[in-house]
Design an enzyme around this catalytic site. Structure first.
Site, PDB file in Angstrom:
ATOM      1  N   ASP A   1       0.811  -1.211   0.000  1.00 58.82           N
ATOM      2  CA  ASP A   1       0.000   0.000   0.000  1.00 58.82           C
ATOM      3  C   ASP A   1       0.851   1.269   0.000  1.00 58.82           C
ATOM      4  OD1 ASP A   1       0.958  -0.386   2.578  1.00 58.82           O
ATOM      5  OD2 ASP A   1      -0.993  -0.802   3.455  1.00 58.82           O
TER       6      ASP A   1
ATOM      7  N   ASN B   1      -6.837  -2.437  14.520  1.00 56.60           N
ATOM      8  CA  ASN B   1      -8.285  -2.560  14.305  1.00 56.60           C
ATOM      9  C   ASN B   1      -8.638  -3.713  13.361  1.00 56.60           C
ATOM     10  OD1 ASN B   1      -7.599  -1.659  11.776  1.00 56.60           O
ATOM     11  ND2 ASN B   1      -8.793   0.226  11.831  1.00 56.60           N
TER      12      ASN B   1
ATOM     13  N   HIS C   1      -7.078  -4.368  10.362  1.00 55.64           N
ATOM     14  CA  HIS C   1      -6.854  -4.184   8.922  1.00 55.64           C
ATOM     15  C   HIS C   1      -5.609  -4.927   8.446  1.00 55.64           C
ATOM     16  CE1 HIS C   1      -4.484  -0.220   9.736  1.00 55.64           C
ATOM     17  NE2 HIS C   1      -3.616  -1.071   9.259  1.00 55.64           N
TER      18      HIS C   1
ATOM     19  N   GLU D   1      -9.612  -1.535   5.594  1.00 55.56           N
ATOM     20  CA  GLU D   1     -10.124  -1.154   6.907  1.00 55.56           C
ATOM     21  C   GLU D   1     -11.432  -1.888   7.229  1.00 55.56           C
ATOM     22  OE1 GLU D   1      -8.218   0.497   8.811  1.00 55.56           O
ATOM     23  OE2 GLU D   1      -8.123   2.628   8.318  1.00 55.56           O
TER      24      GLU D   1
END
Ligand code: GLP
Length: 244
Positions: A67, A136, A138, A143
Site C-alpha cells: 500500500d 483494528n 486491517h 479497513e
C-alpha cells in the site's frame, strides 16, 4: 491457520528472516509481498544483516508492497516507498526494476490500481506475502467496513489508522492523508503463501478475533481463515488471549 509463538519480537523477526532466506534459496526468482509499519522494522534489519553477510541473495527477487498513501509521491520522505528505502531497499541487492510500488501520487488512482494488479499477474503472482496487522484488524489498508473491496483500490483511512501512522508525518495526525491505495483482500488472498507477523499486547485482541472469531468485514484479517497456506507468527504478548 498455523500459529507460532516466539518469546520476543526479536526472535520472531529472526525466524521470519531465516524463513524468507529459505524461500529465496529454494526459488531465487521469488515474488515477495511486503508490508510497512513498525512491526516489520526488526525483520528488515535482520534481512539487511543476512544480505550483508551473504546468507540471503535478493538479486533475482521481485517485490510488491501492499500500500501507499494517496497524494504522497515516492520521493517524499513520508511515503511508504521512502520507508522501504530507509529500512530495506537501500541496503540490499534487490534490483531496482524488480521493486514494485503503488504510486500514491498518480492522477488516475483507478488506472494506477489496475496497473498494479496487472503487474502482479505478469510477475506470475505473489509467492510469499508478508503481512502486518492493524490494531483494528486491517491488512494492507483494508479497513473494517460493512463490505470489503476485492481488488487493489483507493481506500479511506479510519482515524485510528491515521493516528497509528502519524509518526511518519512528524506526529501530526492532521498531516496523515485520508486516503491510500492498497491491495485488496482478494489480491492478498491470491498469494501462494502468507505469513502474518504481529507483536505486542496492542495486537492481542485483534489476533484473537482474526483467528478465533467469525469471518467478517469488520475484521478484515479474519478473511485469512479462507486461505490454505497461512502462518501467523506472534510474540508472547500478541498471543496472550489465544485459548489453544
Ligand atoms: C499500517 C499498514 C499496514 C500495517 C499496519 C500495522 O497502517 N498499512 O500494512 O500492517 O498499519 O502497523 P504496525 O506494525 O506499526 O502496528
Amino acid at each position: 491457520m498455523r500459529v507460532r509463538t516466539f518469546a520476543t519480537p526479536h526472535h520472531a523477526a529472526r525466524a521470519l528472516a531465516r524463513e524468507i532466506a529459505k524461500a529465496l534459496n529454494a526459488n531465487p526468482r521469488l515474488v515477495l509481498g511486503l508490508p510497512t509499519g513498525r512491526t516489520p522494522i526488526l525483520l528488515y534489519r535482520e534481512l539487511v544483516r543476512l544480505n550483508q553477510t551473504g546468507t540471503i541473495d535478493f538479486s533475482g527477487a521481485t517485490t510488491f508492497n501492499l500500500d501507499e498513501f494517496a497524494g504522497v509521491p515516492a520521493g517524499d520522505p513520508r511515503s511508504y516507498h521512502a520507508f522501504m528505502r530507509r529500512h530495506l531497499f537501500d541496503h540490499v541487492n534487490l534490483q531496482r526494476r524488480r521493486i514494485n510500488f503503488l504510486n500514491g501520487a498518480a492522477r488516475n488512482a483507478e488506472a494506477e490500481c489496475a496497473r498494479y494488479e496487472a503487474a502482479i499477474r505478469r510477475s506470475g503472482g505473489i509467492d510469499l506475502q508478508i503481512l502486518g496487522l492493524g490494531a483494528n484488524g486491517h491488512i494492507g489498508f483494508n479497513e473494517p467496513a460493512d463490505a470489503l473491496i476485492a481488488a487493489t483500490h483507493r481506500a479511506r483511512l479510519r482515524s485510528a489508522t491515521r493516528r497509528a501512522n502519524a509518526s511518519l508525518f512528524g506526529n501530526h495526525v492532521r498531516a496523515v492523508p485520508h486516503e491510500a491505495l492498497s491491495m485488496g483482500v482478494a489480491t492478498i488472498l491470491r498469494a501462494r503463501r502468507i505469513i502474518l507477523l504481529a507483536t505486542g499486547s496492542t495486537k492481542a485482541r485483534c489476533v484473537e478475533r482474526m483467528l478465533e472469531g467469525r469471518i467478517s468485514p469488520r475484521v478484515p484479517a479474519s478473511f485469512l481463515q479462507l486461505h490454505r497456506n497461512v502462518d501467523v507468527w506472534l510474540d508472547q504478548a500478541a498471543a496472550l488471549r489465544l485459548t489453544g
